[in-house]
Design a protein around this motif. Structure first.
Motif, short mmCIF file in Angstrom:
data_model
loop_
_atom_site.label_atom_id
_atom_site.label_comp_id
_atom_site.label_asym_id
_atom_site.label_seq_id
_atom_site.Cartn_x
_atom_site.Cartn_y
_atom_site.Cartn_z
N ILE A 96 22.36 -46.23 -6.33
CA ILE A 96 22.97 -44.56 -6.18
C ILE A 96 24.12 -44.93 -6.24
N LEU A 97 24.62 -46.19 -5.94
CA LEU A 97 26.22 -46.58 -6.94
C LEU A 97 26.58 -46.45 -8.04
N ILE A 98 25.73 -46.35 -9.16
CA ILE A 98 25.84 -45.39 -10.50
C ILE A 98 26.16 -44.10 -10.71
N GLY A 99 25.76 -43.25 -9.09
CA GLY A 99 25.98 -41.94 -9.65
C GLY A 99 24.39 -41.38 -10.07
N ASN A 100 23.18 -41.63 -9.78
CA ASN A 100 21.52 -41.37 -10.47
C ASN A 100 21.33 -41.02 -9.62
N MET A 101 21.89 -41.35 -7.83
CA MET A 101 20.89 -40.72 -6.81
C MET A 101 22.51 -40.74 -5.99
N SER A 102 21.88 -39.85 -4.15
CA SER A 102 22.22 -40.03 -3.00
C SER A 102 21.86 -40.87 -2.20
N PHE A 103 22.51 -40.79 -0.98
CA PHE A 103 21.92 -41.79 -0.06
C PHE A 103 21.36 -40.60 0.72
N VAL A 104 21.53 -39.70 0.56
CA VAL A 104 20.50 -38.77 1.23
C VAL A 104 19.75 -38.02 0.11
N GLY A 105 18.90 -37.39 0.18
CA GLY A 105 18.67 -35.57 -0.66
C GLY A 105 16.90 -35.83 -1.31
N PRO A 106 15.98 -35.29 -1.51
CA PRO A 106 14.83 -34.85 -1.86
C PRO A 106 14.68 -36.42 -2.40
N ARG A 107 13.76 -36.99 -2.49
CA ARG A 107 13.34 -38.23 -2.81
C ARG A 107 12.69 -37.80 -4.52
#
Length: 462
Positions: free
Chosen positions: A371-382
């Motif tokens: 999440i921190l490096i921007g690949n993922m968000s806290f909330v979203g589709p797995r």
């Protein structure tokens, strides 16, 4: 639709919370009066209010953790409702006992708490049973008339009609072709020309049209005349979304997605979401660091192999990235089989500590870095594995559309549905994912985060 769904949930929760606050405060006041008399006076009673407020907050938090604010129809049978309410109120007494031991000044007087607990328990249970009865028997139910009888459309209509937890009733089916024969529980009431008389005779609130039956089968001029005459029409997909919090993929057409409101990703919305991601990821890494060290040591001691596990996943715009997790399976678990669906609770590849981590979602802690490096968000589709995505895109319509936003550590599907390990379950989860993509907002994100925290604390994971 999400706004309406959440507003409806907020209205129900607000009704329950306000009434229960009054009942609990009344129980405290009665307990004080019976045990201490009226010696306190107005000033003394005012001083007791903050202490009473502590009881109210603790009680309602326990009711929330017991899922007693989640279900629109108060959930399950009366016996189940009674048991869950008693469990929540019992937990309230335990929490208050601990608080009073740690902070004696919070106490409200000798003998008062016992009487208050008795009065509050009887009052809250009576209110809950009354509320459940009212919402089941005399609560508002929207009456819908179904136009068209395709198998996909009837399946959605039956799901709405048969679910007592939804305030909706399908009164019947209107024929679009002479071969239509209705469906179990959904009687055939007539043809298109009979809609106005059926609406009047059966007090229909909305006429819903299945998208599978809309193209080339409906007399639009006649339906336009009905619309102008006061008959309310809507697509079945929109009604289904409104009541269930998911988008029906099998009954969907691209035109509905194109012209439906939602699916807006403004720069300001994305900027706020990214800021929330950075703050939550930093907080998550800092708070979980001690737990991470302990789990790393246990994994190393109990199972040969590395502590961390990396895997290729599909991210935003179908780009491949590497996701990081604490290893919960035996080392090289897929050496012989290649990529396969995890089989849930009975997966023999999962280690003992891995089973605990999966159930509590602790194996996901390293994804705060994603999440921190921007690949993922806290909330979203797995995020899903590319080997599975290739197959799912071919088998499930609109599956590729879930990749228009960043994948998440948690999501709408995770708090509304169980663990998925098949194509059928992937389709069910997709319906929730598309709902989230359509209605993505900070409000919905915060709701999902709170529900995820409750899920983790109550160990309702895999």
């Amino acid at each position: 639709m999400a706004k309406g769904l959440i507003q409806d949930a907020n209205w129900r929760s607000s009704t329950l919370i306000m009434m229960e606050s009054v009942l609990i405060l009344g129980a405290v006041a009665t307990g004080v009066y019976v045990q201490l008399g009226n010696i306190a006076g107005p000033a003394g009673m005012a001083g007791l209010f903050p202490k009473a407020l502590v009881i109210v907050i603790v009680c309602q938090l326990c009711l929330y953790w017991g899922d007693l604010y989640d279900n629109p129809r108060s959930g399950g049978s009366y016996l189940e409702l009674l048991i869950r309410t008693l469990q929540a109120l019992g937990a309230t007494c335990l929490v208050l006992a601990v608080l009073y031991t740690m902070f004696p000044d919070l106490g409200i007087g000798r003998g008062v708490l016992s009487l208050t607990a008795l009065l509050a328990t009887s009052g809250v249970i009576s209110w809950r049973l009354t509320y459940g009865w009212l919402t089941r028997r005399v609560g508002p139910r929207e009456r819908l008339l179904m136009v068209g009888a395709s198998s996909a459309g009837l399946a959605l209509a039956r799901e709405l009609h048969d679910n007592d937890e939804l305030a909706v009733q399908i009164v019947g089916v209107v024929d679009t072709e002479s071969a239509t024969a209705g469906a179990p529980g959904l009687p055939l009431l007539g043809g298109i020309e009979d809609i106005p008389s059926i609406v009047r005779a059966r007090n229909v609130d909305r006429v819903v049209v299945s998208l599978a039956d809309a193209r080339g089968k409906l007399p639009m001029q006649k339906m336009l005349e009905m619309k102008l005459d006061g008959v309310s029409f809507d697509y079945l997909a929109s009604v289904y979304e409104e009541y269930t919090g998911k988008i029906a993929v099998e009954n969907l057409r691209p035109s509905w997605l194109i012209f439906s409101p939602g699916f807006r990703k403004t720069r300001s919305k994305l900027a706020v979401k990214r800021a929330l991601d950075i703050v939550s990821a930093l907080a998550g890494l800092l708070l979980s660091a001690p737990i991470l060290l302990v789990l790393a040591a246990i994994i190393k001691i109990t199972s040969p192999g590395p502590v961390f596990y990396s895997q290729r996943r599909v991210g935003k715009d179908s780009r491949i990235f590497t996701v990081y997790k604490l290893r919960s399976m035996c080392n090289d678990a897929e050496r012989q089989t290649g990529a396969v669906w995890a089989s849930g609770k009975n997966d023999a590849r999962v280690t003992k500590i891995g089973r605990i981590m999966r159930r509590t979602r602790l194996d996901e802690i390293p994804q705060f870095w994603n999440i921190l490096i921007g690949n993922m968000s806290f909330v979203g589709p797995r995020p899903e594995r590319p080997e599975f995505v290739e197959s799912l895109v071919e088998q499930i319509p609109f599956y590729r559309q879930r990749h228009v936003i960043k994948p998440g550590l948690t999501g709408w599907a995770q708090v509304r549905y169980t663990y998925g390990a098949s194509v059928e379950e992937a389709m069910e989860k997709l319906q929730y994912d598309l709902f989230y993509v359509k209605h993505m907002s900070v409000t919905l994100d915060l709701f999902i985060i709170f529900e995820t925290i409750k899920t983790v604390l109550l160990r309702r994971g895999l």
